[in-house]
Design a protein around this motif. Structure first.
Motif, short mmCIF file in Angstrom:
data_model
loop_
_atom_site.label_atom_id
_atom_site.label_comp_id
_atom_site.label_asym_id
_atom_site.label_seq_id
_atom_site.Cartn_x
_atom_site.Cartn_y
_atom_site.Cartn_z
N LYS A 102 37.53 -23.02 50.97
CA LYS A 102 35.86 -22.94 50.88
C LYS A 102 35.90 -24.37 50.84
O LYS A 102 35.07 -25.09 51.39
CB LYS A 102 34.84 -22.22 50.40
CG LYS A 102 34.88 -20.41 50.46
CD LYS A 102 34.24 -19.99 49.49
CE LYS A 102 33.80 -18.13 50.47
NZ LYS A 102 32.86 -17.12 48.93
N LEU A 103 35.87 -25.05 49.15
CA LEU A 103 35.61 -26.29 49.09
C LEU A 103 36.71 -27.04 50.63
O LEU A 103 36.06 -28.64 50.34
CB LEU A 103 36.09 -26.52 47.34
CG LEU A 103 36.02 -27.60 47.53
CD1 LEU A 103 34.30 -28.47 46.91
CD2 LEU A 103 36.40 -28.39 46.16
N THR A 104 37.68 -27.23 50.72
CA THR A 104 38.27 -27.90 51.69
C THR A 104 37.57 -27.94 52.69
O THR A 104 37.75 -28.58 53.30
CB THR A 104 39.35 -27.77 52.27
OG1 THR A 104 39.63 -26.19 52.07
CG2 THR A 104 40.20 -27.60 50.57
N GLU A 105 36.71 -26.40 53.18
CA GLU A 105 36.20 -26.84 54.37
C GLU A 105 34.99 -27.24 54.84
O GLU A 105 34.80 -27.75 55.62
CB GLU A 105 36.00 -24.87 54.88
CG GLU A 105 37.47 -23.91 55.64
CD GLU A 105 37.04 -22.80 55.24
OE1 GLU A 105 38.06 -21.94 56.46
OE2 GLU A 105 35.98 -22.05 55.63
N LYS A 106 34.26 -27.34 53.03
CA LYS A 106 33.21 -28.36 53.61
C LYS A 106 33.15 -29.48 53.45
O LYS A 106 32.20 -30.64 53.86
CB LYS A 106 32.36 -27.44 52.01
CG LYS A 106 30.95 -28.09 51.62
CD LYS A 106 30.07 -27.52 51.29
CE LYS A 106 31.54 -27.80 49.73
NZ LYS A 106 30.34 -27.30 48.42
N SER A 107 34.28 -29.81 52.70
CA SER A 107 34.66 -30.83 52.07
C SER A 107 35.15 -32.12 53.08
O SER A 107 34.29 -33.49 53.47
CB SER A 107 35.10 -31.71 50.78
OG SER A 107 34.46 -30.51 50.34
N ALA A 108 35.58 -31.48 54.27
CA ALA A 108 36.29 -31.88 55.56
C ALA A 108 35.20 -32.25 56.42
O ALA A 108 35.83 -32.98 57.17
CB ALA A 108 37.33 -31.12 56.03
#
Length: 363
Positions: free
Chosen positions: A353-359
């Motif tokens: 979730k963090l990678t999807e949000k941060s990208a």
């Protein structure tokens, strides 16, 4: 664009020998963000006073946690890359260490050869500190220049207030709390920092530790009411104040435990800081002072380490061995160490979730 995800952790020696540990310690301690004194003085301190003696004791400690597959920290990073790759098949996931191997520069070279055009960098330190987060971020940006690569860059500076990260910790803590005795106490032990690091990273120059918002008594006892105020008011210091971020992580973990049916009142949990070195004041309270004090209260002690996402020397040996020994020697009856997130399913999902949000937003 082809996305690359780079996960960073602090580092580990290649072998648990005095020679390998000495090389690792020199690289780590010569970082000006770690020991923030003039270069010449730092060189003398590290190469003459610290490493020649400390490498032997540290090597002995590493030998107690080393496995047939190698360093626990290196193993967990490798496995986390594998697990995140499974849930992010659209990206290329890689891992590197700030100090030691695999190095940041060599890993970036590998990603560059893979025709990556967009890069998401996640230092795996939930709470921001210049000696970990900023040092790692700076090394990434400098290494990109050295290898002549300019992908579209996204950087996660911290994730101390990420709800799914706290949920991953709550799941693991609940499992140990459920096994603890009826009179149980939760200790959340974070890696410590010298007090001067907090003051230097305070953008206002007045807020952190005892600047203005804490009473004189609070300043002298280092209870740091300013951290509570930073969270309540959302002041600028919260973005860089390591201690306030640790407190916020703790609060969210307690909230998530409540959702899981583990209600913990304020007098049933404590936050402390471990791994201090030298004579300079570090942020308090110190874990090795808190441990015997809690032993005297007759509680079953459950200890979690939410500044570490992977088990390593500081969690296995320092907490699982030494802190447990100190607790039992002081009269404590039951000591339970919560394993780190490592590759737990909720942590891998949280990271996804963090990678999807941060990208979605460039840094």
């Amino acid at each position: 664009m082809k996305l690359g995800i780079l996960l960073l952790n602090l580092g580990t020696p290649d072998e648990p020998t005095p020679e390998a540990v000495g090389r690792y310690l020199k690289q780590f301690l010569m970082d000006p963000y770690v020991i923030d004194i003039p270069t010449a003085l730092r060189w003398l301190l590290v190469n003459v006073a610290i490493v020649p003696r400390r490498k032997y004791k540290s090597a002995e400690a590493y030998q107690t946690v080393w496995t047939e597959a190698g360093s626990p920290l290196a193993i967990h990073l490798k496995n986390l890359v594998i697990e995140l790759q499974k849930v992010r098949p659209d990206a290329k996931v890689a891992g590197a260490m700030r100090y030691g191997n695999p190095s940041i520069e060599s890993t970036l070279e590998e990603l560059k050869r893979g025709a990556i055009t967009e890069l998401l960098v996640i230092p795996l330190y939930p709470q921001y500190a210049e000696s970990s987060s900023r040092s790692s971020i700076d090394e990434v940006t400098e290494a990109l220049v050295r290898i002549g690569w300019a992908p579209k860059l996204h950087i996660v500076r911290s994730f101390f207030d990420d709800q799914s990260h706290a949920k991953a910790w709550a799941d693991l803590i609940k499992a140990e709390m459920d096994q603890a005795g009826e009179k149980r106490h939760l200790l959340l032990s974070y890696h410590g920092l010298p007090e001067r690091h907090l003051k230097k990273s305070d953008p206002s120059g007045t807020h952190c530790l005892d600047g203005g918002q804490a009473t004189r008594k609070e300043s002298e006892s280092r209870t740091y009411a300013c951290c509570e105020n930073a969270i309540a008011t959302g002041c600028a210091s919260l973005a860089t104040c390591y201690r306030a971020q640790c407190l916020r992580t703790s609060q969210i973990i307690i909230e998530e435990l409540g959702k899981l049916g583990v209600a913990i009142s304020r007098d049933q949990w404590t936050m402390s800081f471990q791994s201090r070195l030298g004579r300079t004041p570090w942020i308090k309270p110190y874990t090795d002072d808190v441990i015997p004090a809690l032993a005297g209260k007759g509680a079953s002690l459950v200890v979690a380490t939410p500044s570490f996402v992977a088990d390593c020397l500081e969690t296995i040996e320092e907490i699982g061995d030494r802190a447990k020994h100190d607790f039992l020697q002081a009269g404590g009856k039951e000591f339970r160490r919560v394993p780190c997130l490592n590759t737990s399913p909720t942590w891998v999902d949280s990271l996804r979730k963090l990678t999807e949000k941060s990208a979605s937003s460039a840094d």
